[in-house]
Scaffold this motif. Structure first.
Motif, short mmCIF file in Angstrom:
data_model
loop_
_atom_site.label_atom_id
_atom_site.label_comp_id
_atom_site.label_asym_id
_atom_site.label_seq_id
_atom_site.Cartn_x
_atom_site.Cartn_y
_atom_site.Cartn_z
N LEU A 1 -68.19 -25.19 -3.85
CA LEU A 1 -68.21 -25.95 -2.60
C LEU A 1 -67.25 -27.14 -2.68
O LEU A 1 -66.47 -27.40 -1.75
N ILE A 2 -67.29 -27.86 -3.80
CA ILE A 2 -66.43 -29.03 -3.97
C ILE A 2 -64.95 -28.62 -3.96
O ILE A 2 -64.11 -29.25 -3.31
N ILE A 3 -64.65 -27.54 -4.68
CA ILE A 3 -63.25 -27.06 -4.73
C ILE A 3 -62.78 -26.63 -3.34
O ILE A 3 -61.65 -26.93 -2.92
N THR A 4 -63.66 -25.94 -2.60
CA THR A 4 -63.32 -25.51 -1.25
C THR A 4 -63.01 -26.70 -0.35
O THR A 4 -62.04 -26.68 0.42
N LEU A 5 -63.82 -27.75 -0.44
CA LEU A 5 -63.62 -28.94 0.38
C LEU A 5 -62.32 -29.65 0.01
O LEU A 5 -61.59 -30.12 0.89
N ILE A 6 -62.05 -29.75 -1.27
CA ILE A 6 -60.82 -30.42 -1.71
C ILE A 6 -59.59 -29.67 -1.22
O ILE A 6 -58.67 -30.26 -0.63
N ILE A 7 -59.58 -28.34 -1.43
CA ILE A 7 -58.42 -27.54 -1.00
C ILE A 7 -58.29 -27.58 0.51
O ILE A 7 -57.19 -27.74 1.06
N GLY A 8 -59.42 -27.46 1.21
CA GLY A 8 -59.39 -27.50 2.68
C GLY A 8 -58.86 -28.81 3.21
O GLY A 8 -58.07 -28.84 4.17
N SER A 9 -59.31 -29.90 2.58
CA SER A 9 -58.86 -31.23 3.02
C SER A 9 -57.36 -31.39 2.82
O SER A 9 -56.65 -31.91 3.69
N VAL A 10 -56.86 -30.95 1.66
CA VAL A 10 -55.43 -31.06 1.37
C VAL A 10 -54.61 -30.23 2.35
O VAL A 10 -53.59 -30.71 2.90
N VAL A 11 -55.04 -28.99 2.60
CA VAL A 11 -54.29 -28.11 3.52
C VAL A 11 -54.26 -28.70 4.92
O VAL A 11 -53.21 -28.75 5.58
N LEU A 12 -55.42 -29.15 5.40
CA LEU A 12 -55.47 -29.73 6.75
C LEU A 12 -54.66 -31.01 6.84
O LEU A 12 -54.02 -31.29 7.87
N PHE A 13 -54.65 -31.81 5.78
CA PHE A 13 -53.87 -33.05 5.76
C PHE A 13 -52.38 -32.74 5.89
O PHE A 13 -51.66 -33.38 6.66
N VAL A 14 -51.93 -31.74 5.12
CA VAL A 14 -50.51 -31.36 5.15
C VAL A 14 -50.14 -30.83 6.53
O VAL A 14 -49.08 -31.17 7.09
N ILE A 15 -51.01 -29.97 7.10
CA ILE A 15 -50.72 -29.42 8.43
C ILE A 15 -50.63 -30.52 9.47
O ILE A 15 -49.78 -30.52 10.36
N ASN A 16 -51.51 -31.50 9.38
CA ASN A 16 -51.48 -32.61 10.33
C ASN A 16 -50.25 -33.47 10.15
O ASN A 16 -49.70 -34.00 11.13
#
Length: 483
Positions: free
Chosen positions: A322-337
């Motif tokens: 769960l923690i890894i998923t959140l970290i990767i998701g946050s990074v991907v969304l940050f880059v896209i934004n």
């Protein structure tokens, strides 16, 4: 209101980019839903294991202390003195057990009584040395053997309750005919199939046993069942260790004791503690109540902890995932934004030129992402809920199968058709695991609330890109660059 309107228009205008963000959020939401479902399943399984294993405390000989006492004894009769001391130490009475059980740390207790008996009617299951064919023979003079109070042919073992019958629960004993008696205040008994074969006995027959210290005291028992021993400890012997063990209730042996105070009865108690945290306090309390220092309190806490360690590791793995998923998701969304902000740089400049405040521009971008996130979370929650039940049941599959197998085995061992005959007891060591039969059993309101919290967290983290970029952008510079 116009900020919300602008956010909706912008979402519809940039469909491709927002669909990409939505797909990423749907994947994250589905993964988080399944992860939370696994976490719930792990909690359920750990709870089942905790219900499966009570914290048991038993009393046994402290061999280390006894050896010290033995070494201190001098002379030829040192072994005799040590033996007398051993008998003195190990002589716990039922009154002692009941006194020990009167504790705030004990929620339940049971015990087993054992006493040696003889019989004029029964032939002991053994190999006779006087027979050249080494086949069992009836002794010629049983009366003479009974007169010797130090000799007993049979062991009468009395249980205080069904829970105390650990040999049947563990599968060492199994009923082959009849069933275990349900009335623990009666004179019913169950005997080993080897003893039954030697004496041609069957369910419903009556047997008589004699007090080994007073041949005038004779007691009658009715056979309710015949059992066999499954242990392989004595597989090279003709007869099992329990061949001459007659099982009855502790009440029956207590009645014998009332008629004769000189009976040498062995008491084996088991105390069910409220939790593992009270073991030390309970031990100290027993010594304060007079438990001999050469006796020790032993528990099954190691067994309980080992039973839950594997599933606890699964829970830890789910949390890590769960923690890894959140970290990767946050990074991907940050880059896209960040990419999104650069592409919409001119739009930001125009909005700022028409005197829209920085905070309002930031709020519009946050609302856009929040709307996309809510829609994606709903879709992801539905997908995650649909696949969470098979995933969770897959995790529990082996445990459910093991649970059913254990239940069936215990029922067979007791000679019962169902647990209603066993008064609905939840035997220690018998796992009770239920399969999830609905989505809300796994993805409940708590999971949905956690999923919503995760979505809001991702939205806020990825929105930092918008806030950071908008705050440092100068509208005039943006328009000049555009020109």
């Amino acid at each position: 209101m116009y900020i919300l309107k602008n956010a909706l228009i912008s979402i519809l205008r940039n469909k491709s980019r927002n669909i990409l963000i939505g797909v990423i959020l749907i994947i994250i939401a589905s993964a988080v839903s399944v992860t939370l479902a696994i976490n719930n399943s792990s909690d359920s399984l750990i709870k089942s294991y905790e219900e499966k294993y009570d914290i048991e405390a038993t009393i046994g000989i402290n061999r280390e202390n006894m050896m010290k006492e033995f070494k201190r004894e001098d002379g030829e009769d040192s072994k005799s003195k040590a033996g007398e001391k051993f008998l003195e130490i190990s002589s716990i009475s039922v009154d002692d057990v009941e006194n020990f059980a009167k504790s705030e740390y004990v929620k339940e207790y049971y015990y087993t009584l054992s006493v040696g008996v003889n019989s004029e009617e029964l032939e002991k299951a053994e190999l006779s040395t006087s027979n050249s064919n080494n086949m069992p023979q009836r002794q010629d003079d049983k009366r003479q053997e009974i007169k010797n109070e130090n000799t007993t042919s049979f062991t009468l073992k009395g249980y205080s309750s069904v829970e105390a019958m650990s040999e049947f629960i563990d599968g060492n004993y199994k009923i082959t005919s009849g069933k275990v008696f349900e009335d623990f205040s009666s004179n019913y008994c169950i005997i080993n199939n080897e003893l039954a074969t030697v004496n041609n006995l069957q369910v419903g027959d009556k047997i008589k046993v004699i007090d080994n210290t007073d041949e005038k005291k004779e007691y009658e028992l009715v056979i309710s069942g015949i059992y066999e021993e499954n242990s392989e400890d004595n597989k090279m012997d003709m007869f099992s260790n329990s061949a001459n063990t007659i099982i009855t209730s502790s009440n029956f042996i207590s009645k014998m004791n009332k008629n004769n105070d000189n009976l040498n009865i062995s008491v084996d108690p088991t105390f069910i503690l409220t939790s593992k945290d009270v073991i030390e306090d309970f031990t100290n309390e027993l010594y304060q109540k007079g438990l001999n220092e050469n006796l020790s309190v032993k528990t099954n806490v190691d067994q309980v902890e080992n039973a839950t360690s594997t599933i606890s590791n699964v829970k830890s793995f789910a949390l890590t995932f769960l923690i890894i998923t959140l970290i990767i998701g946050s990074v991907v969304l940050f880059v896209i934004n960040m990419i999104n902000i650069r592409e919409r740089k001119y739009e930001i400049g125009v909005l700022r030129t028409i005197e829209m405040k920085k905070g309002e521009v930031c709020l519009q971008f946050i609302l856009e992402l929040l709307i996309i996130s809510l829609i994606s979370l709903i879709i992801g929650a539905v997908i995650g809920a649909l696949i969470s039940v098979p995933v969770s049941n897959g995790l529990l599959k082996n445990e459910i199968s093991s649970s059913q197998s254990q239940n069936n085995s215990v029922m067979e061992n007791f000679g019962a058709r169902d647990f209603n005959n066993m008064n609905g007891k939840n035997f220690n060591g018998v796992l009770q695991v239920q399969e999830f039969d609905s989505i809300n059993a796994v993805v409940d309101l708590r999971v949905l609330a956690e999923l919503l919290g995760v979505g809001l967290l991702l939205t806020l983290v990825s929105s930092f890109a918008s806030i950071f970029s908008i705050q440092r952008f100068s509208p005039l510079t943006i328009l000049k660059e555009r020109s």
